[in-house]
Design a protein around this motif. Sequence first.
Motif, PDB file in Angstrom:
ATOM      1  N   HIS A 144      -3.110   6.535  -1.248  1.00 53.77           N
ATOM      2  CA  HIS A 144      -4.109   6.609  -2.161  1.00 53.77           C
ATOM      3  C   HIS A 144      -3.959   5.300  -3.217  1.00 53.77           C
ATOM      4  CE1 HIS A 144      -5.110  10.343  -0.283  1.00 53.77           C
ATOM      5  NE2 HIS A 144      -3.911  10.754  -0.849  1.00 53.77           N
ATOM      6  N   VAL A 145      -3.395   4.425  -3.017  1.00 55.85           N
ATOM      7  CA  VAL A 145      -3.143   3.175  -3.922  1.00 55.85           C
ATOM      8  C   VAL A 145      -2.939   1.899  -3.181  1.00 55.85           C
ATOM      9  CG1 VAL A 145      -0.502   3.383  -4.340  1.00 55.85           C
ATOM     10  CG2 VAL A 145      -2.269   2.548  -6.048  1.00 55.85           C
ATOM     11  N   VAL A 154       0.420   3.272 -11.828  1.00 56.14           N
ATOM     12  CA  VAL A 154       1.382   2.379 -11.119  1.00 56.14           C
ATOM     13  C   VAL A 154       1.336   1.141 -11.772  1.00 56.14           C
ATOM     14  CG1 VAL A 154       1.281   1.115  -8.959  1.00 56.14           C
ATOM     15  CG2 VAL A 154       0.824   3.621  -8.853  1.00 56.14           C
ATOM     16  N   THR A 164      -3.768  -2.654  -9.338  1.00 62.54           N
ATOM     17  CA  THR A 164      -3.743  -1.780  -8.527  1.00 62.54           C
ATOM     18  C   THR A 164      -5.044  -0.749  -8.320  1.00 62.54           C
ATOM     19  OG1 THR A 164      -3.146  -0.424 -10.668  1.00 62.54           O
ATOM     20  CG2 THR A 164      -1.446  -1.235  -9.364  1.00 62.54           C
ATOM     21  N   ARG A 165      -5.205  -0.535  -7.301  1.00 59.73           N
ATOM     22  CA  ARG A 165      -6.642  -0.028  -6.744  1.00 59.73           C
ATOM     23  C   ARG A 165      -6.230   1.503  -6.514  1.00 59.73           C
ATOM     24  NH1 ARG A 165      -7.427  -5.225  -6.165  1.00 59.73           N
ATOM     25  NH2 ARG A 165      -9.589  -6.020  -6.561  1.00 59.73           N
ATOM     26  N   ALA A 166      -6.937   2.529  -7.112  1.00 59.54           N
ATOM     27  CA  ALA A 166      -6.688   3.842  -6.765  1.00 59.54           C
ATOM     28  C   ALA A 166      -7.861   4.760  -6.752  1.00 59.54           C
ATOM     29  CB  ALA A 166      -5.562   4.377  -7.441  1.00 59.54           C
ATOM     30  N   LYS A 198       1.053  -1.287  -0.117  1.00 64.78           N
ATOM     31  CA  LYS A 198      -0.008   0.004  -0.044  1.00 64.78           C
ATOM     32  C   LYS A 198       0.608   1.346   0.138  1.00 64.78           C
ATOM     33  CE  LYS A 198      -0.423  -0.094   5.128  1.00 64.78           C
ATOM     34  NZ  LYS A 198      -1.535  -0.058   6.090  1.00 64.78           N
ATOM     35  N   ARG A 202      -4.025   7.413 -11.665  1.00 62.43           N
ATOM     36  CA  ARG A 202      -3.092   6.844 -10.661  1.00 62.43           C
ATOM     37  C   ARG A 202      -3.035   5.275 -10.924  1.00 62.43           C
ATOM     38  NH1 ARG A 202       1.680   7.159  -7.985  1.00 62.43           N
ATOM     39  NH2 ARG A 202       1.388   6.493  -5.742  1.00 62.43           N
ATOM     40  N   ALA A 203      -4.287   4.646 -11.127  1.00 69.15           N
ATOM     41  CA  ALA A 203      -4.139   3.333 -11.220  1.00 69.15           C
ATOM     42  C   ALA A 203      -3.405   2.631 -12.483  1.00 69.15           C
ATOM     43  CB  ALA A 203      -5.640   2.797 -10.849  1.00 69.15           C
ATOM     44  N   THR A 217     -13.714   3.341  -7.028  1.00 69.36           N
ATOM     45  CA  THR A 217     -12.421   2.769  -6.890  1.00 69.36           C
ATOM     46  C   THR A 217     -11.964   2.391  -8.405  1.00 69.36           C
ATOM     47  OG1 THR A 217     -12.880   1.946  -4.872  1.00 69.36           O
ATOM     48  CG2 THR A 217     -11.042   0.936  -6.110  1.00 69.36           C
TER      49      THR A 217
END
Length: 241
Positions: A125-126, A225, A214-216, A122, A221-222, A196
């Motif tokens: 925010h991700v 990453v 990846t969850r953001a 983690k 952002r998702a 999400t």
Amino acid sequence: MRRSAGKPLTALAAVVGLVLTTACGPSGETSPTGGRERPATTSTDPHSTDPAVTGVQPLYDLSPELEDQIGTVLIGSALGIDGVAEVPLQSPYMDDLLSGACGTEPGNGVYLSAFGQRREWKAPHVRIQQFAGGWGVSPAAEAVAQVRGRLGCGTYQDREGLHRVLGERELSPLSGLDDQLMFCEVINEEGPEGPTHLCTVLLARGEIASRIQTRAATAERAEQVARELAVPAARRLAAVS
């Protein structure tokens, strides 16, 4: 649909015995050792032990070194993302579908992995997860292609909520792989806590597939990453002999 266990060989021991008994008959002869034959896919018996029906990998169909190779595919702790921290897990061992997108479940030719392992991290925010596992009944690239073929479902529901599939995302070619796929989704788009964004990268080489998720809070952002981590994940997978 996930199975978590202490050590995959222990968790699957009962299944192996049942599959070997079915394959060899009551005489107890040795299981097949020649080329990897695909199991029959015509059984409609709800109690069938046919791997194509159960979705469970028959261990005799896998390379003996596969269990050791799976661990080398996981990226490790140095992700190069600001503020990242590894999430402690009760056990790293977990067998899973390559993707549950569009309501996919094991059986009818959809297989769970063997010798699967995972790690989670983690950062602000991700949330990140990597999973790697073995596919022996069919090459891992076929499992990736199977996911690709299901992405047109539009929406589906699972334990996380309502998913809307946004489709494939372009991913620069990664060397040494048999197939690669990146796609993104948004979960609970109209939910009170806000959506999400989930992006998934699937990588395949030989009998092994690697998955980055990846969850953001934002799609940007998702995706960012997921793209960053696809490179070291592909490098590790391609290094497996």
